[in-house]
Design a protein around this motif. Sequence first.
Motif, PDB file in Angstrom:
ATOM      1  N   PRO A 288      55.163   7.417 -77.350  1.00 58.30           N
ATOM      2  CA  PRO A 288      55.399   6.769 -78.648  1.00 58.30           C
ATOM      3  C   PRO A 288      54.718   5.420 -78.802  1.00 58.30           C
ATOM      4  CG  PRO A 288      57.293   6.462 -77.242  1.00 58.30           C
ATOM      5  CD  PRO A 288      56.365   7.417 -76.516  1.00 58.30           C
ATOM      6  N   ALA A 289      54.346   4.766 -77.715  1.00 61.61           N
ATOM      7  CA  ALA A 289      53.765   3.424 -77.791  1.00 61.61           C
ATOM      8  C   ALA A 289      52.242   3.419 -77.785  1.00 61.61           C
ATOM      9  CB  ALA A 289      54.283   2.564 -76.644  1.00 61.61           C
ATOM     10  N   ASN A 290      51.606   4.597 -77.739  1.00 67.89           N
ATOM     11  CA  ASN A 290      50.137   4.639 -77.739  1.00 67.89           C
ATOM     12  C   ASN A 290      49.588   3.890 -78.944  1.00 67.89           C
ATOM     13  OD1 ASN A 290      49.994   6.069 -75.407  1.00 67.89           O
ATOM     14  ND2 ASN A 290      49.138   7.922 -76.306  1.00 67.89           N
ATOM     15  N   GLY A 291      48.698   2.954 -78.683  1.00 69.04           N
ATOM     16  CA  GLY A 291      48.063   2.203 -79.749  1.00 69.04           C
ATOM     17  C   GLY A 291      48.877   1.046 -80.289  1.00 69.04           C
ATOM     18  N   MET A 292      50.094   0.862 -79.809  1.00 67.04           N
ATOM     19  CA  MET A 292      50.943  -0.227 -80.303  1.00 67.04           C
ATOM     20  C   MET A 292      50.642  -1.524 -79.578  1.00 67.04           C
ATOM     21  SD  MET A 292      54.812   1.176 -80.796  1.00 67.04           S
ATOM     22  CE  MET A 292      55.230   2.469 -81.946  1.00 67.04           C
ATOM     23  N   ASP A 293      50.673  -2.630 -80.324  1.00 68.59           N
ATOM     24  CA  ASP A 293      50.549  -3.940 -79.695  1.00 68.59           C
ATOM     25  C   ASP A 293      51.917  -4.349 -79.120  1.00 68.59           C
ATOM     26  OD1 ASP A 293      52.109  -4.880 -81.871  1.00 68.59           O
ATOM     27  OD2 ASP A 293      50.358  -5.631 -82.937  1.00 68.59           O
ATOM     28  N   GLU A 294      51.961  -5.514 -78.480  1.00 72.36           N
ATOM     29  CA  GLU A 294      53.199  -5.948 -77.818  1.00 72.36           C
ATOM     30  C   GLU A 294      54.359  -6.099 -78.790  1.00 72.36           C
ATOM     31  OE1 GLU A 294      52.805  -9.309 -75.222  1.00 72.36           O
ATOM     32  OE2 GLU A 294      51.064  -8.459 -74.214  1.00 72.36           O
ATOM     33  N   ALA A 295      54.105  -6.640 -79.976  1.00 71.25           N
ATOM     34  CA  ALA A 295      55.175  -6.829 -80.959  1.00 71.25           C
ATOM     35  C   ALA A 295      55.747  -5.482 -81.404  1.00 71.25           C
ATOM     36  CB  ALA A 295      54.670  -7.611 -82.164  1.00 71.25           C
ATOM     37  N   ALA A 296      54.882  -4.498 -81.630  1.00 73.56           N
ATOM     38  CA  ALA A 296      55.336  -3.166 -82.036  1.00 73.56           C
ATOM     39  C   ALA A 296      56.101  -2.491 -80.905  1.00 73.56           C
ATOM     40  CB  ALA A 296      54.149  -2.314 -82.477  1.00 73.56           C
ATOM     41  N   GLN A 297      55.620  -2.668 -79.666  1.00 74.47           N
ATOM     42  CA  GLN A 297      56.344  -2.102 -78.524  1.00 74.47           C
ATOM     43  C   GLN A 297      57.737  -2.717 -78.409  1.00 74.47           C
ATOM     44  OE1 GLN A 297      54.145  -2.101 -74.827  1.00 74.47           O
ATOM     45  NE2 GLN A 297      52.311  -1.332 -75.835  1.00 74.47           N
ATOM     46  N   ALA A 298      57.856  -4.012 -78.662  1.00 74.55           N
ATOM     47  CA  ALA A 298      59.164  -4.664 -78.615  1.00 74.55           C
ATOM     48  C   ALA A 298      60.084  -4.084 -79.687  1.00 74.55           C
ATOM     49  CB  ALA A 298      59.011  -6.170 -78.793  1.00 74.55           C
ATOM     50  N   ARG A 299      59.552  -3.795 -80.860  1.00 73.26           N
ATOM     51  CA  ARG A 299      60.350  -3.179 -81.925  1.00 73.26           C
ATOM     52  C   ARG A 299      60.797  -1.779 -81.514  1.00 73.26           C
ATOM     53  NH1 ARG A 299      60.597  -5.460 -86.773  1.00 73.26           N
ATOM     54  NH2 ARG A 299      59.349  -7.314 -87.183  1.00 73.26           N
ATOM     55  N   LEU A 300      59.904  -1.041 -80.877  1.00 77.95           N
ATOM     56  CA  LEU A 300      60.227   0.302 -80.387  1.00 77.95           C
ATOM     57  C   LEU A 300      61.359   0.235 -79.369  1.00 77.95           C
ATOM     58  CD1 LEU A 300      59.670   3.352 -79.958  1.00 77.95           C
ATOM     59  CD2 LEU A 300      57.891   2.675 -78.334  1.00 77.95           C
TER      60      LEU A 300
END
Length: 194
Positions: free
Chosen positions: A146-158
């Motif tokens: 699910p985190a492919n291509g996500m930056d750190e901020a998006a990963q934190a939201r995930l």
Amino acid sequence: MTELLRLDDVACIRGDRLLFEGLSLALNRGEALWLRGPNGAGKSSLIRLAAGLLRPAAGTALRRERVALIDEAAALDAELPLRRALDFWARVDTVDGHSVDRAMDVMALAPLAEVPVAMLSTGQRKRAAMVRVIASGAPIWLLDEPANGMDEAAQARLVAAIARHRANGGAVMLASHFALGVPDLAELDMGALA
């Protein structure tokens, strides 16, 4: 704890290759399981088997609640604006637009509501797929990379969304090359099953 998903003595064959056999596991409310291992170890196949999209070659898979899935395809109409593409899935999942609004806020996508899905970056598409999962209200989340291509901020939201889901009694099966920093995460090394 209440069991949401159970796999008993399952085997998976793709093409002529046995990926795994004799695999049993249970996923209870509030739990998360990280499927790890090299490419080709069967992580995605196990996710698809758990979702009911792939039949086990042996054994049984039992889902006691609804499932929401992220896999390699975002499953969003690329020609539609993001919000309209998400509204399609809201109708399928029989949830109201408020659920979509809240999920878009969680994944910081509200400003992109009118942008066609085709114009979104890889990370934005993954966040959009996560919006679909969150808005669905499904107790079982099956998340394949699910985190492919996500930056750190998006990963934190995930990670925060996964924590809220578990705190509310949901369960998560996560296939990823890395743990994402999800706390209290059980692990299954798919590479050791081959």
